[in-house]
Design an enzyme around this catalytic site. Structure first.
Site, PDB file in Angstrom:
ATOM      1  N   ASP A  98      -2.227   6.075  -4.206  1.00 49.62           N
ATOM      2  CA  ASP A  98      -1.127   5.358  -3.571  1.00 49.62           C
ATOM      3  C   ASP A  98      -0.682   4.223  -4.500  1.00 49.62           C
ATOM      4  OD1 ASP A  98      -3.356   3.744  -3.236  1.00 49.62           O
ATOM      5  OD2 ASP A  98      -2.827   3.120  -1.213  1.00 49.62           O
ATOM      6  N   ASP A 151      -5.895   2.120  -4.154  1.00 48.17           N
ATOM      7  CA  ASP A 151      -7.149   2.056  -3.409  1.00 48.17           C
ATOM      8  C   ASP A 151      -7.390   3.325  -2.585  1.00 48.17           C
ATOM      9  OD1 ASP A 151      -5.318   1.653  -1.363  1.00 48.17           O
ATOM     10  OD2 ASP A 151      -6.145  -0.274  -0.708  1.00 48.17           O
ATOM     11  N   ASP A 168      -1.029   1.020  -4.731  1.00 48.59           N
ATOM     12  CA  ASP A 168      -1.939  -0.040  -5.166  1.00 48.59           C
ATOM     13  C   ASP A 168      -3.315   0.489  -5.563  1.00 48.59           C
ATOM     14  OD1 ASP A 168      -2.541   0.479  -2.441  1.00 48.59           O
ATOM     15  OD2 ASP A 168      -3.477  -1.486  -2.224  1.00 48.59           O
ATOM     16  N   SER A 185       0.830  -1.200   0.000  1.00 51.90           N
ATOM     17  CA  SER A 185       0.000   0.000   0.000  1.00 51.90           C
ATOM     18  C   SER A 185       0.870   1.257   0.000  1.00 51.90           C
ATOM     19  CB  SER A 185      -0.961  -0.038   1.178  1.00 51.90           C
ATOM     20  OG  SER A 185      -1.959   0.939   1.066  1.00 51.90           O
TER      21      SER A 185
END
Length: 462
Positions: free
Chosen positions: A250, A254, A252, A106
């Site tokens: 970010d 999400d 990833d 993340s």
């Protein structure tokens, strides 16, 4: 110790000693535990797991280890390659898979990586399921398949496009209005998979995208958490390009934050507020966010005649309460949009499409949009305690002291005062209490946090 095993997965730094860091052996061990859990869900002839990764330098290595461990257990793997967390979540049910694994840490720096684990619905595991996987990993009793029963790996690199198709098919995404608005935006993809997915989505919507750090090489050009202090380059680019606004995600994809036309942060807390405002204006209903998120979502929800409720911190807790309350949109104040019409997971692509639809229909600038919402400011601090101190007892003392106020204890102690609030949570990994506050000015939010730091110190005798 930089290997953190939790019910939501395993994360750690690359290299170092086995058991202390995310080494190849740790990756294999945890993937095998997950594979064991998958096979215990139901008895069948063939099992399938979807695997994707962000652009971290270690991603290809970790993905190869994870996929081949599953193959060794007789589990078929759908390899999405470079992907996003929400893309994997979308792919799992479309593939009729038994689960999914996203390889991403993340917003953590590049030396970190992690295995995030999904069930057959493409949703994060709950506490009970996660605990079983930890038990399987600790027992170290994995059964692998014989040579005639190995799994196979199938590569499918089309899922980001499929994900975009699913977003554009949503009834509330007003592609026609967005195209007519002729937006120009700057995209900071932090050199990860957001640099692939977000420009592709914008292109499909007829939005001119100026790419900033959109090369998916894993070399993060700044701290990858999308906070104001990390985004000076995006601010300058928005102003220099005379763009309508900026977008940052970010690694990833999400979490989602916007920057207005002046290069000022819209505020990641307000990403959900704006998207919810749009969705509620079309489909009235209820909302949920976690209790460390802005009060502005409650205000906007009630404006549209809905009911707002706060969950404990953590995406799985938000999703659980969303399902219970049958909400139309929810998420987290860190820029996480969860729109059940598509799937129950934080999704920056859905957030971008809903935000663009709102702007296109209102025909106002991002800075003007911000002024239409209640203005709140947050403070985030912490207080360190001695390891031997009973943190629960300290929080109980605060609860007792403020018993006449509007208090929630589902996740630490949150006190809702008439004009502000404070949320006190103990860390699961170190002897600290995190202190979140919100008020009508930044000075008031910081003062409220300092007040409770003093009260906690007095109770703890430190």
């Amino acid at each position: 110790m930089t290997l953190i095993k939790s019910i939501s997965g395993i994360r750690g730094t690359i290299g170092g000693a086995v058991g202390d860091n995310l080494t190849p052996i740790d990756a294999v061990k945890f993937a095998a535990a997950y594979g064991t859990w998958v096979k215990q869900q139901r008895s069948k002839d063939h099992y399938k797991v979807v695997v994707g990764r962000d652009a971290r330098i270690s991603g290809e290595m970790i993905q190869s280890l994870v996929m081949n461990t599953l193959v060794g257990m007789g589990i078929h793997v759908v390899d999405l390659g470079l992907s996003t967390t929400p893309t994997v979540e979308v792919a799992v049910p479309l593939e009729h898979a038994d689960g999914g694994i996203i390889l991403t840490a993340s917003h953590n720096p590049k030396e970190w990586n992690a295995l995030k684990l999904l069930n057959s619905k493409g949703e994060f595991l709950d506490a009970e399921e996660g605990a079983k996987i930890l038990d399987f990993a600790a027992a170290d009793t994995v059964q692998f398949s014989d040579v005639d029963s190995l799994g196979e790996i199938t590569v499918n690199d089309a899922y980001i496009d499929i994900h975009i198709d699913e977003v554009l098919d949503l009834p509330l995404v007003n592609a026609k209005a967005i195209q007519a608005a002729k937006f120009k935006v700057v995209v900071d993809g932090v050199n990860s998979t957001g640099g692939i997915a977000i420009p592709l989505l914008l292109d499909r919507l007829g939005v001119e995208a100026i790419k900033l750090y959109c090369e998916p090489n894993g070399q993060f050009p700044h701290n990858p958490e999308p906070l104001k202090e990390h985004l000076t380059d995006l601010s300058e680019a928005v102003k220099n390009e005379r763009a309508d606004f900026g977008i940052v995600v970010d690694p990833d994809v999400d979490r989602l934050a916007f920057m207005d036309e002046h290069g000022e942060m819209f505020g990641e807390e307000y990403t959900l507020v704006a998207c919810a405002d749009y969705v509620l204006s079309k489909t009235p209903g209820n909302t949920v966010s976690n209790m460390s998120s802005t009060r502005a979502l409650k205000d906007v929800t009630e404006k549209h005649g809905g009911i707002y409720e706060a969950s404990a911190v953590g995406e799985v807790n938000v999703v659980s309460l969303m399902k219970k309350n049958n909400v139309v949109i929810g998420g987290e104040g860190n820029g996480g949009i969860i729109y059940p019409e598509l799937h129950y997971g934080r999704d920056a692509l859905v957030g971008v499409a809903l935000f663009l639809s709102l702007l296109a229909e209102k025909k106002i600038s991002v800075s003007e949009l911000k002024q239409t919402y209640p203005q709140y400011y947050m403070g985030k601090k912490k207080i360190a305690l001695t390891p031997e101190l009973d943190v629960d007892a300290v929080l109980k003392a605060i609860e007792t002291k403020y018993a006449t106020e509007n208090i929630s204890t589902i996740d630490g102690v949150k006190i809702d005062f008439p004009s502000n609030w404070v949320h006190l949570r103990k860390s699961n990994t170190e002897p600290i209490i995190r202190i979140y506050t919100e008020a009508s000015t930044q000075a008031d939010a910081d003062a409220l946090a300092d007040r409770f730091i003093a009260e906690l110190s007095d109770i703890a005798g430190i």
